[in-house]
Design an enzyme around this catalytic site. Structure first.
Site, PDB file in Angstrom:
ATOM      1  N   LYS A 169     -12.842  -1.856   6.125  1.00  0.00           N
ATOM      2  CA  LYS A 169     -12.139  -2.761   7.024  1.00  0.00           C
ATOM      3  C   LYS A 169     -12.687  -2.666   8.449  1.00  0.00           C
ATOM      4  O   LYS A 169     -13.092  -3.657   9.043  1.00  0.00           O
ATOM      5  CB  LYS A 169     -10.642  -2.500   6.971  1.00  0.00           C
ATOM      6  CG  LYS A 169     -10.112  -2.773   5.550  1.00  0.00           C
ATOM      7  CD  LYS A 169      -8.643  -2.591   5.408  1.00  0.00           C
ATOM      8  CE  LYS A 169      -8.226  -2.643   3.955  1.00  0.00           C
ATOM      9  NZ  LYS A 169      -8.317  -3.973   3.344  1.00  0.00           N
TER      10      LYS A 169
ATOM     11  N   ASP B 190      -2.288   6.839   5.862  1.00  0.00           N
ATOM     12  CA  ASP B 190      -3.298   5.887   5.389  1.00  0.00           C
ATOM     13  C   ASP B 190      -3.516   4.923   6.544  1.00  0.00           C
ATOM     14  O   ASP B 190      -2.647   4.117   6.864  1.00  0.00           O
ATOM     15  CB  ASP B 190      -2.775   5.154   4.144  1.00  0.00           C
ATOM     16  CG  ASP B 190      -3.713   4.021   3.703  1.00  0.00           C
ATOM     17  OD1 ASP B 190      -4.759   3.797   4.353  1.00  0.00           O
ATOM     18  OD2 ASP B 190      -3.392   3.345   2.710  1.00  0.00           O
TER      19      ASP B 190
ATOM     20  N   TRP C 103       0.827  -1.214   0.000  1.00  0.00           N
ATOM     21  CA  TRP C 103       0.000   0.000   0.000  1.00  0.00           C
ATOM     22  C   TRP C 103       0.853   1.252   0.000  1.00  0.00           C
ATOM     23  O   TRP C 103       0.559   2.218  -0.728  1.00  0.00           O
ATOM     24  CB  TRP C 103      -1.012  -0.038   1.142  1.00  0.00           C
ATOM     25  CG  TRP C 103      -1.963  -1.173   0.935  1.00  0.00           C
ATOM     26  CD1 TRP C 103      -2.020  -2.332   1.641  1.00  0.00           C
ATOM     27  CD2 TRP C 103      -2.953  -1.289  -0.106  1.00  0.00           C
ATOM     28  NE1 TRP C 103      -2.975  -3.161   1.118  1.00  0.00           N
ATOM     29  CE2 TRP C 103      -3.572  -2.546   0.052  1.00  0.00           C
ATOM     30  CE3 TRP C 103      -3.374  -0.455  -1.139  1.00  0.00           C
ATOM     31  CZ2 TRP C 103      -4.585  -2.993  -0.801  1.00  0.00           C
ATOM     32  CZ3 TRP C 103      -4.392  -0.896  -1.983  1.00  0.00           C
ATOM     33  CH2 TRP C 103      -4.986  -2.148  -1.814  1.00  0.00           C
TER      34      TRP C 103
END
Lengths: 360, 360
Positions: free
Chosen positions: B195, B171, B102
């Protein structure tokens, strides 16, 4: 189940069968022990829904093979940015038909990303019509002509797609899947789903695949049509609920006769309302040029504008919701998208006739 | 209702009460005669849900008043583009900690939009840890330091937030709302909701309001944090279902003790699994540096990798779903987000111990 007559301009009324199915299947999808919205977007069950949705869109809209179908979050508004980011190469320009608020917004973003200009604007006459092809000013070096095929706020529809040499890009949020699309004249067609296709949360974007190669490498991942094309709109977690609901609406649409039936129905139902407006001896009026009257968003005024508040409050008392015009234009607006039942349209024209009789 | 043990890395398992409420309320919201997802996003009933959601996020995450909370479609992936588009003024640079897939994706988009570099990368040692602060290389003129607080694929967590002079952008898709955030060190915090917070379809983005003024006028409407701030994330039709579901998850989280309780629970539950890994006499192993083990995504291998397929198939036969590691790293991964019930974690450690006994 209680249902009101919901003429909302978007989000739209959904077929009641779609809502019932979603509610029933939501907690446990196909006896899998989990909800579809809890599944991996790589799971077989979700994948089937995802690809079936893309297939139904292709089938119903008769999309040729040389177009990529993409499901992208951010609604039509994000497309205002993505279109010029993906299509405007260095030194090219983009032309926009400004027939109302949405065309204006699309042009504003075009001008932020690149060199964009109005090929025509209806601002000076208060947005009452779309231009004929010979009224458009197309400058040399123009990459695309952007149109908004139906302006939802003004209730203005482009009656015939243009046949210019420059390819068109179309924001068709409020009328795709209720009118056929001449694909050979378009490079990109897009629309937010929340009017004719499902609940809010994404746009469906149709992109001519021959354009994908020339998209600049500097376009970030999510903003590039290449990303979504290369991974079938699964490059990141897609808006699974919206896609699932859209899938059900598309099934309903197919069972109801597809785009041809939706188009005919939109013509007939809007005609009913316009006839009620026109035949009320001047009690109601349509501010839109007769040739450009929308088939999905019917904007109307009362000759006596002072009576409009009464119209809205009586309508609400009779279970008609969201008939108030957009705050920027006032008056009334009845949005008649595919999912709205015929009974709601019939009830509306009865109410309008009755109201005119009582107050005329 | 049948429920499996769903360890999906995202979309996540939702509290069953949330699914049941959504199903019950979906066809007719509060006896209004329409679904919430059919309402205008300007309607009072939707507006209440929308603003309550923003309020719950502020309350639960203890977000100070000088941060704007924004609900933006496109997930964390779109934020990879929006962060540099909004924050990188001419000539400024951006530093990225690359602790896994990511971070790498975020850096790639940073480099497309502006001048971005890796302050540290774990690529050479195969992504097994996050760097200590003294390992970071921060070059002059750096506008922000981007971190991924938890890498879901590698199962790697940044144990302590940095205290560099450069403000951080985080993030936190896989651990916000399950760990406290030191707001004074951040300019932007963002995360996809799928999530810890709800079904897929948007990111929650926290933006320091003092930054909004300096955002370039050339940033298109949907891509500017100013747009979403100025209109409370209602500039265009928001992803209403996702927001509504997130609202319910936030209520559930608040009733369950808020972020402090979620944090404690994440520590305890992940410890249980790591203990099972560590105490199996080498049958299992964790590829992650002990100090950086994720509290939400527990990646593990079998000493005998040839047995891993058996582990997965026995697990599936016992109602454990989505325990397979990401295709890019292999092995196993158990994602333990807030909505997963304790019973699922207990069942997993029992299964793991039993499997080790039988095959060890």
């Amino acid at each position: 189940m209680k249902r009101v007559h919901n003429f909302c301009a978007g989000p739209c009324t959904l077929p009641v069968s779609v809502l019932e199915e979603l509610a029933e299947e939501l907690p446990d999808f196909g006896n899998s022990g989990m909800s579809l919205i809890e599944m991996s977007h790589r799971a077989e069950a979700y994948d089937a829904v995802h690809h079936e949705t893309l297939g139904l869109l292709r089938e119903l809209s008769e999309v040729p093979d040389d177009f990529s179908i993409q499901l992208i979050q951010g609604g039509a508004t994000l497309q205002f940015a993505m279109v010029p980011m993906n299509l405007l190469d260095d030194g090219r320009r983009a032309a926009y038909v400004v027939g109302g608020s949405w065309g204006k917004k699309a042009l504003a973003d075009g001008g932020k990303v690149g060199d964009a200009y109005a090929a025509w604007s209806g601002a000076d006459d208060g947005f009452t019509r779309m231009p004929a092809e010979e009224e458009l000013t197309l400058e040399p070096g123009t990459r695309y002509l952007h149109i908004t095929s139906n302006e939802t706020i003004g209730g203005i529809r482009l009656p015939e797609f243009y046949r210019t040499d420059v390819p068109m890009v179309g924001d068709m949020s409020s009328d795709y899947l209720s009118r056929p699309i001449p694909w050979d004249r378009f490079d990109v067609v897009y629309g937010g789903v929340q009017k004719n296709l499902g609940p809010a949360g994404m746009a469906v974007v149709f992109v001519r695949t021959s354009l994908l190669e020339s998209i600049a490498e500097t376009v970030p991942a999510y903003l590039s049509y290449r990303t979504h094309h290369d991974q079938d709109s699964l490059a990141n977690t897609p808006p699974m609920f919206t896609i699932w609901a859209t899938n059900k609406v598309l099934h309903w649409m197919k069972a109801s006769g597809g785009v041809a039936a939706m188009q005919k129905r939109a013509e007939q139902r809007s005609s009913k309302v316009y006839r009620t407006i026109d035949e009320a001896d001047g009690f109601y009026r349509s501010p839109v040029d007769a040739a450009c009257r929308s088939h999905t968003n019917i904007v109307f005024r009362l000759a006596d504008e002072g009576l409009e508040a009464t119209f809205i409050s009586e309508a609400e008392a009779n279970q008609f919701e969201n008939l108030k015009g957009h705050r920027s234009v006032g008056g009334m607006r009845a949005s008649i998208y595919n999912g709205l039942p015929d009974e709601s349209v019939d009830a509306l024209v009865d109410f309008m006739s009755d109201f005119a009789r009582r107050h005329g």
